[in-house]
Design a protein around this motif. Sequence first.
Motif: not given
Length: 338
Positions: A306-333
């Motif tokens: 449901x969400x795509x981030x690019x490129x693969x770097x620390x900032x985007x990996x932190x953003x992905x963790x933030x989305x998962x930590x929110x507990x409001x994700x539908x599907x996958x990042x």
Amino acid sequence: MKVIGFKEHLPLTAANSLQEFEVPRPQVQEHDLLVEVAAVSVNPVDVGVRRTGHGVLQKPKVLGWDAVGIVKEIGSAVTLFKPGERVFYAGSFKRPGSNSEYQVVDERIVGHAPEKLTDAQAAAVPLTSLTAWEALFEQLEIAQGPAKERTKTILIINGAGGVGSIATQLADWAGLKVIASASRRETIRWVKQHGAQQTVNHRKNLVTEVRNLGYQYVDYILGLSDLDGHWAEIAALIKPSGRIAAITENKRPLDLKKLTKKRAKFAWEWMYTKSYYQTPDMLSQHVILEKMAALLDQGIIKSTVTQELSPFNVANLKRAHELVESNHMMGKVVICKQ
């Protein structure tokens, strides 16, 4: 090679909660593939491992249990893959993860990536597919699809999450009447788009919710969230001789006596068990991923990115963790290299 990991278990807001490291490229063992990683997905397990623990690690811990990439080298005993092939996998809990340029992974837990899916679409599904497949068809012992007569019912608690989004589709494919729990308008719409025929609200009493749909009991229950909070409801709703599986650990003792008179069966599902213990049936994960790739290519199962981030770097990996930590994700990042 570059990897992203951590040496201390820190809140995501801390500067060093995730950081880039330079480490040697790993060497393949006899059953290993060396994969150049193209895209990764973040799961709740990444967040849990990053946050849980104490002290400073000697070596960086590299997370990541979903990946798609290209095979670059193979071990001496490899028979299932050749260099240049595109693969997808969830990996092992005991080995460095996929948040890296290259990763070694045992061929027996790897599948050929779906040909019709993008890297992002393919990277979203290995862990959730393996978990949902093993829970439904191995632990709950449901017959695999395609759908026949819908005579049995399954309740999937938290149907809009990563595993739930695949489990609803597989249960529908297997011919079950699928009831998925969802509490928001958008998650209700999502689970109905992904195989659920009916929905209930897990923020309300599930016994009342299910019985308002006309079911006294259900044949199967798959618990994907808050096992402690739902245990009494699960015990009340399971049919005599029914089966229950769960993927989330309890924090309090479970009262299994609630199942005694119903002679119901309860099983845990942990996707990493086979690789963690090197079980004789470890190759089954390769088989499952090959079957999932075919179902995805045929359009029977849909990727849940449901969400795509690019490129693969620390900032985007932190953003992905933030989305998962929110507990409001539908599907996958998913995070792609490019």
